[in-house]
Design a protein around this motif. Structure first.
Motif, PDB file in Angstrom:
ATOM      1  N   LEU A   1       0.836  -1.206   0.000  1.00 39.79           N
ATOM      2  CA  LEU A   1       0.000   0.000   0.000  1.00 39.79           C
ATOM      3  C   LEU A   1       0.868   1.253   0.000  1.00 39.79           C
ATOM      4  O   LEU A   1       0.595   2.212  -0.742  1.00 39.79           O
ATOM      5  CB  LEU A   1      -0.928   0.002   1.216  1.00 39.79           C
ATOM      6  CG  LEU A   1      -1.839   1.225   1.364  1.00 39.79           C
ATOM      7  CD1 LEU A   1      -2.730   1.400   0.146  1.00 39.79           C
ATOM      8  CD2 LEU A   1      -2.692   1.117   2.634  1.00 39.79           C
TER       9      LEU A   1
ATOM     10  N   LYS B   1       0.995   4.133  -3.015  1.00 35.42           N
ATOM     11  CA  LYS B   1       0.821   5.562  -2.716  1.00 35.42           C
ATOM     12  C   LYS B   1       1.993   6.368  -3.255  1.00 35.42           C
ATOM     13  O   LYS B   1       1.815   7.410  -3.893  1.00 35.42           O
ATOM     14  CB  LYS B   1       0.708   5.772  -1.204  1.00 35.42           C
ATOM     15  CG  LYS B   1      -0.591   5.309  -0.572  1.00 35.42           C
ATOM     16  CD  LYS B   1      -0.557   5.543   0.942  1.00 35.42           C
ATOM     17  CE  LYS B   1      -1.841   5.124   1.617  1.00 35.42           C
ATOM     18  NZ  LYS B   1      -1.777   5.296   3.092  1.00 35.42           N
TER      19      LYS B   1
ATOM     20  N   LYS C   1       2.125   6.758  -7.149  1.00 32.82           N
ATOM     21  CA  LYS C   1       0.853   7.162  -7.742  1.00 32.82           C
ATOM     22  C   LYS C   1       1.025   7.825  -9.106  1.00 32.82           C
ATOM     23  O   LYS C   1       0.260   7.563 -10.035  1.00 32.82           O
ATOM     24  CB  LYS C   1       0.128   8.108  -6.783  1.00 32.82           C
ATOM     25  CG  LYS C   1      -1.217   8.610  -7.300  1.00 32.82           C
ATOM     26  CD  LYS C   1      -1.894   9.524  -6.287  1.00 32.82           C
ATOM     27  CE  LYS C   1      -3.232  10.023  -6.810  1.00 32.82           C
ATOM     28  NZ  LYS C   1      -3.906  10.929  -5.833  1.00 32.82           N
TER      29      LYS C   1
ATOM     30  N   ALA D   1      -6.996   1.710  -0.502  1.00 27.31           N
ATOM     31  CA  ALA D   1      -6.420   2.162  -1.774  1.00 27.31           C
ATOM     32  C   ALA D   1      -7.516   2.622  -2.731  1.00 27.31           C
ATOM     33  O   ALA D   1      -7.352   3.616  -3.457  1.00 27.31           O
ATOM     34  CB  ALA D   1      -5.592   1.038  -2.397  1.00 27.31           C
TER      35      ALA D   1
END
Length: 348
Positions: free
Chosen positions: A67, A71, A74, A93
């Motif tokens: 996760l 992030k 992105k 998410a």
């Protein structure tokens, strides 16, 4: 039949054949972030590669780490698909806009218990397996220590277990967070954190993943809090390990599968989603990897000796609540501030 009609039918048949060939013989690449056991990552991606002629590669990390990577990446995604790991971070998410929308037609085969969840979030994430939470014990170690085998979560805060338990760190392990959500469901949040505070001094260590059963197998610790699926594998390999379903009820987590927003190989990612939802793929872990998560495809069989997920008395986890980014951050931070920092912090 006229020549014109014959030519049309021939053209349509050719197009249909080409479409089928394209699906059956897909090509190109796929990069998967994988949060299940390494051998499962390997076997599933290999099976997909062989079936669809796709160069599928995987990178294995725990759920929380993946996760964090998604992030951080992105603006420039480095993977196409997130396979496995507890579903709450997948839902987080989705909430953060990090996942690609795709509702696989094979969602119709997911256990009906999770229909509501799929109706609400199935456009971003699919349920692909179920893992019961339990207590793993090294029976030889307990005998050497002359302490009884725990039957309940409540047993683990007794003084005789001090220094013999490991608990997965919820900052990086989805398993650790699943335990918090399970305790909160069983007892309410305040009593759950009271329990965690009492448990902390009894810990020998925090692990980075809920799959770190090697410490239990070799006797470094006597008791492990984690998922039941890892204990049969250690026992099969000769370790004196048993898994116990706690007397309070069967907590569990669902495994998630999601396509990462901005996937460079989107068509293959969609195809991989269909694959991991299939009966074929969901039986690979126990048939080829000694990994015993329970399939959520209603047509897939669990490993011999395991009850199907539909037969278990499961705690009613509110995944929509515990799967939000805000709730995940809040509960994890509460664990850090009230349990980890205020308690006796064991060796990481």
């Amino acid at each position: 039949m006229s020549i014109k009609t014959t030519l049309k039918l021939t053209a349509l048949s050719t197009l249909a054949a080409l479409a089928f060939t394209s699906h059956a013989q897909a090509e190109g690449k796929l990069t998967v972030y994988c949060s299940v056991q390494n051998v499962v990552c390997e076997k599933v991606t290999q099976a997909f590669s062989k079936k669809y002629n796709v160069d599928a590669q995987f990178v294995r990390n725990s759920t929380g780490v993946v996760l964090g990577k998604i992030k951080a990446e992105k603006e420039n995604p480095q993977a196409d698909f997130w396979f496995g790991g507890t579903i709450e971070p997948h839902l987080q998410a989705a909430e953060l806009g990090l996942l690609e929308s795709y509702r696989s037609p094979l969602q119709k085969d997911i256990m009906p218990q999770f229909k509501s969840l799929m109706d609400q979030r199935g456009n971003f994430t699919s349920v692909i397996y179920l893992m019961e939470l339990g207590i793993g014990v090294n029976t030889k170690k307990l005998k050497e220590l002359n302490i009884p085998t725990p039957k309940c979560y409540a047993d683990l805060i007794k003084p005789e277990y001090k220094g013999y338990i490991q608990y997965p760190d919820p900052r990086v392990s989805g398993t650790g967070y699943s335990l918090i959500s399970t305790f909160s469901t069983l007892w309410g949040e305040e009593k759950a954190f009271d329990y965690l505070k009492k448990l902390e001094p009894n810990l020998m260590q925090h692990t980075k993943t809920g799959l770190a059963s090697n410490y239990l197998a070799n006797g470094t610790v006597a008791i492990d809090l984690g998922f039941m699926l890892v204990y049969p594998r250690e026992k099969k390999n000769g370790a004196p390990v048993e898994g116990i379903l706690p007397c309070e009820g069967v907590g569990y987590s669902l495994g998630g599968a999601s396509i990462i927003k901005g996937a460079r190989n989107l068509d293959n990612a969609k195809l991989f989603m269909d694959f991991v939802l299939s009966k074929e793929a969901q039986e690979i872990p126990w048939k080829e990897s000694d990994s015993y998560q329970l399939p959520t495809n209603i047509h897939a069989e669990p490993a011999p000796g395991f009850l199907p997920a539909s037969k278990l008395k499961l705690v009613d986890i509110d995944f929509m609540k515990f799967g939000t980014d805000q709730e995940g951050k809040r509960l994890t931070q509460r664990w850090v501030s009230e349990v980890l920092l205020e308690g006796k912090s064991p060796k990481e």
